[in-house]
Design an enzyme around this catalytic site. Structure first.
Site, PDB file in Angstrom:
ATOM      1  N   LYS A  54      14.794  -1.074  -7.428  1.00 63.09           N
ATOM      2  CA  LYS A  54      15.054  -2.032  -6.346  1.00 63.09           C
ATOM      3  C   LYS A  54      16.190  -2.968  -6.748  1.00 63.09           C
ATOM      4  O   LYS A  54      17.085  -3.261  -5.953  1.00 63.09           O
ATOM      5  CB  LYS A  54      13.779  -2.829  -6.035  1.00 63.09           C
ATOM      6  CG  LYS A  54      12.767  -2.010  -5.245  1.00 63.09           C
ATOM      7  CD  LYS A  54      11.398  -2.650  -5.168  1.00 63.09           C
ATOM      8  CE  LYS A  54      10.418  -1.696  -4.492  1.00 63.09           C
ATOM      9  NZ  LYS A  54       9.026  -2.142  -4.535  1.00 63.09           N
ATOM     10  N   GLN A  98       5.710  -7.050  -6.725  1.00 58.08           N
ATOM     11  CA  GLN A  98       5.423  -5.620  -6.873  1.00 58.08           C
ATOM     12  C   GLN A  98       3.905  -5.401  -6.972  1.00 58.08           C
ATOM     13  O   GLN A  98       3.230  -6.025  -7.771  1.00 58.08           O
ATOM     14  CB  GLN A  98       6.129  -5.084  -8.137  1.00 58.08           C
ATOM     15  CG  GLN A  98       5.977  -3.593  -8.355  1.00 58.08           C
ATOM     16  CD  GLN A  98       6.671  -2.760  -7.280  1.00 58.08           C
ATOM     17  OE1 GLN A  98       7.784  -3.078  -6.851  1.00 58.08           O
ATOM     18  NE2 GLN A  98       6.012  -1.706  -6.825  1.00 58.08           N
ATOM     19  N   ASP A 121       8.808  -7.991   2.239  1.00 58.67           N
ATOM     20  CA  ASP A 121       7.888  -6.845   2.220  1.00 58.67           C
ATOM     21  C   ASP A 121       6.967  -6.866   3.450  1.00 58.67           C
ATOM     22  O   ASP A 121       6.215  -5.924   3.681  1.00 58.67           O
ATOM     23  CB  ASP A 121       7.031  -6.913   0.944  1.00 58.67           C
ATOM     24  CG  ASP A 121       7.112  -5.633   0.140  1.00 58.67           C
ATOM     25  OD1 ASP A 121       7.803  -4.703   0.588  1.00 58.67           O
ATOM     26  OD2 ASP A 121       6.474  -5.566  -0.927  1.00 58.67           O
TER      27      ASP A 121
END
Ligand SMILES: NC(=O)c1ccc[n+]([C@@H]2O[C@H](COP(=O)([O-])OP(=O)(O)OC[C@H]3O[C@@H](n4cnc5c(N)ncnc54)[C@H](OP(=O)(O)O)[C@@H]3O)[C@@H](O)[C@H]2O)c1
Length: 294
Positions: A54, A98, A121
Site C-alpha cells: 500500500k 491494517q 477504508d
C-alpha cells in the site's frame, strides 16, 4: 467454455494512472499532496506485505505515505492516541488501520476513533451508515474494487442473482449492500451465506454472480457453480508449497481450475480482486485530499 479471465492487474494499473494524473493536478492547483497513514500492529507476515505494497503504491503515484509499525504489546489507548495525532495532522488525509488487529485490541474502538473524513477504508460506523443510506464517500476498498471490476468487464449485476459467501464487515456485508442498491453497479437480488448457512451448494448453484469471501482455500468447487456464472474470488489464502522458494503459494476461496470450466468469467488469485483493493484505497485517499482542499 470460453471463459473470460478477468485481469485485475490491468484495470488497477489503469486506475492508478488516472489517480496519478489527478494527484498531479491537485498539487499544481492547490499545493495539496494526498497523504496516507497506515497503522500496523504486531508482526503478521501477510499484513506486513499488504502494508508495504500500500505504501509503495501510494508513493508511486505521487502521494505521501507513512507506515506506523506498532509492537503487539500496545493497548487500545496507545493506538487511539496515535490516531488522534493523525486526525489533527493536516498533511494526513487518509488513515488506515491494517486488519486483523491482535485479539487484545478493540477493533471497534480503534476504527471509530478515526476522523470519518479520513477513514479511507470506509469502516468507521459513520461511513458504514452512509453506505447503508447510499450516501457513501468512502466505499470499503475491496467491495468498491469488485464493483469496478464488474463494470469494467461489461458485466451488469442489474436484476441478477448475486450470492455472496461471507458476511464480514470489510467484504461480505458491504458488497451485499452495494450490489443491492438502486442504480449503476447495483439493482441485484442478493443472498448472503455464512458459516451457519445450511446446504450452501444449493444456494451457490443459483448464483448468476458468485462472490466468495470466506478465507477457505479452494472451498468453491465446480459442482457448486452454475454453468455460465460469473465468479469473483476475494479469498487470499497461504497454502504450503514445497516447490516455492518461500514455502507457500497464494490461492483463493475458489478452486480455480475446476470452476473456470463452468464460469463465463472468473477472477484469478493472485491478480484479480487484490490489486483492485489497493487501487480503490488510493482513490479514496485522493477523494479525502480533494475534499479537504475545497
Ligand atoms: N482480495 C483482497 O483484497 C482481500 C481483501 C480482504 C480480504 N481478503 C480475503 O478474503 C477472505 C475473507 O476475508 P474476510 O476479512 O471477509 O474474512 P472474515 O472476517 O474471516 O469473514 C469470513 C466470513 O466467511 C464466513 N465463513 C467462514 N467459513 C465458512 C464456510 N465454511 N461456509 C460459509 N461461510 C463461511 C464467516 O461466517 P461467520 O460470519 O458465520 O463466521 C464470515 O462471515 C480472506 O481470505 C481474506 O484474506 C482479500
Amino acid at each position: 467454455m470460453d471463459t473470460q479471465i478477468i485481469d485485475g492487474v490491468r484495470l488497477a494499473n489503469k486506475i492508478r494512472l488516472q489517480i496519478s494524473d489527478k494527484v498531479k493536478n491537485l498539487k499544481e492547483k492547490t499545493g495539496v499532496i494526498p497523504g496516507l497513514a497506515v497503522i500496523l500492529v504486531g508482526n503478521d507476515p501477510a499484513s506486513n506485505v499488504y502494508v508495504k505494497s500500500k505504501q509503495k503504491a501510494a508513493k508511486d503515484i505521487g502521494m505521501n505515505a507513512t507506515d506506523y509499525l506498532l509492537s503487539d504489546t500496545v493497548n487500545d489507548s496507545d493506538v487511539i492516541e496515535l490516531i488522534h495525532n493523525l486526525n489533527n495532522d493536516k498533511l494526513v488525509h487518509g488513515i488506515l488501520v491494517q486488519l486483523p488487529l491482535p485479539s487484545n485490541l478493540s477493533k471497534t474502538k480503534i476504527i471509530d476513533s478515526i476522523d470519518p473524513n479520513k477513514d479511507v477504508d470506509g469502516l468507521h460506523v459513520v461511513n458504514m451508515g452512509k453506505l447503508m443510506s447510499g450516501m457513501q464517500i468512502f466505499p470499503p476498498a475491496t467491495p468498491y474494487g469488485i464493483q469496478k471490476i464488474l463494470l469494467d468487464s461489461g458485466i451488469s449485476v442489474n436484476s441478477k442473482h448475486v450470492v455472496v459467501l461471507g458476511r464480514s464487515e470489510i467484504v461480505g456485508r458491504p458488497i451485499s449492500i452495494l450490489m443491492s442498491q438502486k442504480g449503476i453497479g447495483g439493482d441485484a437480488t442478493v443472498t448472503v451465506c455464512h458459516s451457519q448457512t445450511q446446504n450452501i451448494e444449493s444456494i451457490t448453484r443459483q448464483a448468476d454472480i458468485l462472490i466468495a469471501a470466506i478465507g477457505r482455500p479452494n472451498f468453491v468447487t465446480g459442482s457448486m457453480v452454475k454453468d455460465g456464472a460469473v465468479v469473483i474470488d476475494v479469498g487470499i489464502n497461504r497454502v504450503s508449497d514445497i516447490n516455492k522458494k518461500r514455502g507457500y503459494k497464494l490461492v483463493g476461496d475458489v478452486f480455480f481450475e475446476e470452476v473456470r470450466e463452468k464460469a463465463s468469467a472468473i477472477t484469478p488469485v493472485p491478480g484479480g480482486v487484490g490489486p483492485m483493493t489497493i487501487a480503490m484505497l488510493l482513490e479514496n485517499t485522493f477523494q479525502a485530499a480533494w475534499i479537504s482542499s475545497l
